[in-house]
Design a protein around this motif. Structure first.
Motif: not given
Length: 690
Positions: A668-683
C-alpha cells in the motif's frame, strides 16, 4: 459464502430480491413508470448528461457488473462453500451449486473438459467434468484459471479403475476430493482473473503483491488459520479460569510518556498537540486494576518505533494480562496453565505437567551469555582467566584485568572436519563486530589427540587438566576463548553469548550438528531493576545515568531491595520475569508498584525524570492514589508465539500484511509522504536536513 434457504422468511426475501432484480433489468415496465418520481428523473437525466451517455450498454463493465450482482447471484441462491459437506452427504445424483476458484482446465479432444474447483478457503478441490454441445462447455472454455465462479451440476461418484480406487484416498494431502465429481450443467464467472498475472504453485510474488502470495501459498493461509485458532483457545482458557479474565479494549490514541521505547506520534488539528500510539496498554491496564477490574486480558495492538529484526515489527500484537491482589507467582501459574492448554489443543505433542524451570538473570548471563538462553544447545560458558597463563591472556585481549571465558562446541570426532568448519564459518556467519571486538578477538582451538596436550599447549598442563575435568574434551571438539571487561553483567547478552548462538546456528545450517528439537520453556527472573542508560535508547528521559531495565512501573523484589533504593539503586533486583522458549523471549511481566508515593519517588528521585515530564504520569499516579490494590501482569508476544509453534524464522511469516525490514508496507506504499495540505491542516512544517 453460503446462502441459506428453506424458511418462508428466506423464500420471501429471495422473491423480493428477484423482483428488485427484474425491476432493474426492465422486466416490470408498467410499475417502473409508475414508481418514477421527480427526483429519479432528475438524477437519471443529470447522470446521462454528466457521463455523455443515455444507455448503460455504452459501459460494458457496468452491464457485466449488473449481470453478476443482480442476475447470476440471484440465479444461484443456494450454494455450498464448504466442500466437506459433499463428502459427508455422498448423495450421487443430487443437484448442487458451488462457489470457488477455477483451476486449470484440461481438454480431452473437442468433446470433453476437466477442471478442478477450489473452495473459497482454497483448502479442498473437487473435479468438474463438462461435455461439448452445451452452454456450460462453451462458458467454461472462456474463463481464465483462478477466476472466482459459481457453478451448478450433478454430484456423482467418480469413475475410477479398481487399482486407482485403492491407491487414491477419498481426500489426498493436498485437499483434492478424489471420490466425487460434478457433472457441469452451468457456470457463471464472478470476476475475471487477468491472464497477465502468472500464478503457478512455485510462484513467489513480491511483497507489493502480498494478496497474491497469500492466495498462492498454502503455508501462509495455514499460518493465519492457525493463528486464529490459537487466539480462540487462549481466549477460552482465560475466560474459563476461576475467577475468569475479562477482555477489555483500551484506546489506541494515547499520549506520549517516557516508558522506554520510541513512540509513533499522531498529529491533530490543534496546533502543537498530538496523540501517541501505545507502546503497550501498560498504564491503562494498571488503571483498570484501580477501577475494580480484577482480571483483565486483551489481544492488544502495540506500536514501537525501533530498529527492526526478524522478530520485530513496528506494529505487533501481544496477549496482555493483569491481575489484582496477585503476585508474580500467580501470573506465572496462569501462563503455564494456558500455554499447556494451547499445546494440547493445537500441537502434535502436549507439554509435560512439570513446572517450567527457573533461572536468575545472573545465572543465565554467566552460564549462557544471554538473558534468553536456549539450554538445549549446551555450550555452557566456563570462566578460565584464573587458570590460564598470562601470555595467553595478553594474546587474547589488551584489557589489564579481564574476565576470560570459554565455550565448547561438540565435534564429531574428526579434528580436520572441525577445522574446516571453523575456517568456513568465521567469514560467512560471524558478524564482524564479534570478530573485531575491542575487548578482545575470539580465539579458537580444535581438540586433536594427535597433538601435544590435545592441541592446547598454550593453556598449560594445569589448565588442560581442569578443562578436561570440567568440560569433558573429546577429539574434534572446538573451544572458543573470549575476554570481556570485569564489570557487573548488564544488557541482554555478552560477546561470547552472541558468538555461542551464531556458532550453533552455523553448525546446524551447514549440517555440522543436528538442530535441537522440542520446546524448552523457562522463566528468567531476578533482573536488575535499573541498568546504565544508553544514548541510543530513549529510556525514561531521566538524568540519573540509569534507566529502568524494562519499564518504570516494576516493583523491587524484596524488602532489602527497597532499602537499596536509597543507597545503591544499581543493585536493586526487580520482581520481573521473562518467559523464554528455545532462546526466544516470548514475553515479560512483573509485579507493579501500586503505591503512588513509591512510583513518584522512583520517577523523580531515582531516575531523575524532569518535572515537566513527570506530569505526563499524573493520570497513573492519581489512579494508584485511589486505593489501587497490589497487582501483577505480563504480556506475551502473540506473533512470536505463533511463529515458534509453527517453526517459522520470522514473525512476518505469520502476519497477514507485515512491514518490511525498513518498516514499510510496500503493497500500500506506507509510510506515505505528507502533502502540503496535510502539513497545513496539522500545523506541521518540514525541517531541512543538514
Amino acid at each position: 459464502m453460503v446462502a441459506f434457504a428453506g424458511s418462508q422468511r428466506g423464500l420471501s426475501a429471495r422473491q423480493s430480491y428477484i423482483g428488485i432484480s427484474n425491476y432493474l433489468r426492465g422486466l416490470y415496465v408498467a410499475p417502473r413508470l409508475r414508481l418514477q418520481c421527480q427526483f429519479c428523473v432528475r438524477r437519471q437525466s443529470h447522470s446521462a448528461k454528466r457521463l455523455g451517455a443515455e444507455d448503460i450498454s455504452s459501459y460494458p463493465f457496468l452491464e457485466n457488473y449488473k449481470k453478476i450482482n443482480f442476475m447470476t447471484l440471484v440465479s444461484f441462491p443456494t450454494a455450498i462453500s464448504d466442500f466437506s459437506t459433499l463428502l459427508e452427504a455422498q448423495e450421487s445424483g443430487k443437484h448442487v451449486t458451488l462457489y470457488g476458484y477455477l483451476g486449470k482446465r484440461t481438454d480431452i479432444g473437442k468433446k470433453m473438459s476437466f477442471v478442478r474447483l477450489a473452495d473459497p478457503r482454497l483448502s479442498q478441490t473437487v473435479q468438474a467434468i463438462s461435455f461439448s454441445k452445451t452452454d456450460a462447455f462453451d462458458k467454461l472454455k472462456s474463463i481464465e484459471p483462478h477466476s472466482p465462479v459459481v457453478l451448478r451440476g450433478i454430484l456423482q461418484t467418480k469413475v475410477t479403475s479398481a487399482k486407482e480406487s485403492k491407491q487414491a484416498p477419498a481426500v489426498d494431502k493436498e485437499g483434492n476430493i478424489n471420490s466425487l465429481e460434478i457433472a457441469l450443467e452451468d457456470i457463471q464467472l464472478l470476476n475475471d482473473f487477468p491472464n497477465d498475472i502468472i500464478m503457478k504453485p512455485e510462484t513467489v510474488f513480491p511483497a507489493g503483491k502480498r494478496f497474491l502470495q497469500i492466495r498462492n501459498d498454502r503455508e501462509i493461509r495455514h499460518a493465519l488459520a492457525f493463528r486464529a485458532r490459537a487466539g480462540k483457545v487462549l481466549r477460552e482458557a482465560l475466560e474459563q479460569c476461576e475467577p475468569p479474565f475479562m477482555e477489555v479494549e483500551t484506546p489506541l490514541l494515547f499520549k506520549s510518556t517516557p516508558e522506554g521505547a520510541r513512540e509513533f506520534l499522531v498529529p491533530t488539528r490543534r496546533p502543537g498537540f498530538a496523540y501517541a500510539l501505545p507502546q503497550s496498554p501498560q498504564q491503562y491496564k494498571q488503571i483498570l486494576m484501580s477501577g475494580g477490574i480484577p482480571r483483565y486480558y486483551q489481544f492488544a495492538h502495540c506500536f514501537r518505533d525501533e530498529d527492526l529484526r526478524a522478530d520485530r515489527q513496528p506494529e505487533f500484537t501481544q496477549l496482555d494480562l493483569e491481575m489484582s491482589f496477585a503476585s508474580g507467582e500467580d501470573v506465572m501459574n496462569v501462563i503455564e496453565r494456558i500455554v499447556r492448554q494451547l499445546w494440547s489443543a493445537l500441537m502434535p505433542e502436549p507439554l509435560n505437567d512439570a513446572p517450567f524451570p527457573r533461572m536468575t538473570y545472573y545465572e543465565a548471563m554467566s552460564k549462557y551469555g544471554s538473558d534468553k538462553p536456549d539450554p538445549r544447545i549446551g555450550m555452557e560458558i566456563y570462566r578460565v582467566d584464573y587458570m590460564i597463563p598470562v601470555d595467553l591472556v595478553r594474546r587474547i585481549t589488551n584489557l589489564s584485568d579481564p574476565i576470560v571465558e570459554v565455550i565448547k562446541l561438540k565435534g564429531n570426532g574428526d579434528p580436520a572436519k572441525t577445522k574446516a568448519f571453523t575456517s568456513s564459518i568465521l567469514d560467512a556467519f560471524v558478524p564482524s563486530e564479534l570478530i573485531n571486538n575491542p575487548e578482545g578477538r575470539p580465539e579458537t582451538f580444535v581438540i586433536d589427540s594427535a597433538q601435544p596436550l590435545f592441541g592446547l599447549q598454550d593453556f598449560g598442563f594445569e589448565a588442560v587438566d581442569r578443562l578436561e575435568s570440567e568440560l569433558g574434551l573429546d577429539n574434534g571438539d572446538l573451544l572458543v576463548v573470549q575476554a570481556r571487561r570485569k564489570a557487573p553483567l548488564s544488557g541482554g547478552s555478552t560477546p561470547l553469548g552472541d558468538l555461542r548462538r551464531v556458532l550453533h546456528k552455523a553448525a546446524t545450517e551447514t549440517g555440522f550438528k543436528r538442530a535441537p528439537t522440542g520446546f524448552n520453556f523457562l522463566w528468567v527472573t531476578h533482573f536488575p531493576l535499573f541498568s546504565p542508560s544508553s544514548d541510543t535508547e530513549p529510556g525514561q528521559g531521566g538524568t540519573a545515568g540509569i534507566a529502568s531495565t524494562h519499564h518504570p512501573f516494576t516493583a523491587p523484589l524484596g524488602p532489602e531491595d527497597v532499602d537499596l533504593l536509597l543507597t545503591d539503586p544499581t543493585k536493586v533486583v526487580a520482581d520481573h520475569y521473562d518467559l523464554v522458549v528455545n532462546g526466544v523471549e516470548l514475553g515479560g511481566g512483573s509485579r507493579r508498584i501500586h503505591s503512588a508515593e513509591v512510583q513518584k519517588f522512583i520517577l523523580r528521585d531515582i531516575l531523575k525524570v524532569p518535572e515537566n515530564r513527570l506530569g505526563d504520569f499524573s493520570h497513573l499516579l492519581e489512579a494508584l492514589r485511589a486505593g489501587c490494590p497490589p497487582h501483577a501482569g505480563i504480556a506475551l508476544g502473540f506473533d512470536r508465539l505463533i511463529a515458534i509453534m509453527l517453526g517459522k524464522e520470522s514473525v512476518r511469516d505469520v502476519i497477514a500484511f507485515p512491514k518490511s525490514g525498513k518498516g514499510e508496507d510496500v503493497m500500500v506504499k506506507t509510510p506515505s509522504k505528507m502533502t502540503e495540505k496535510a502539513l497545513e491542516t496539522y500545523h506541521l512544517q518540514l525541517r531541512q536536513e543538514d
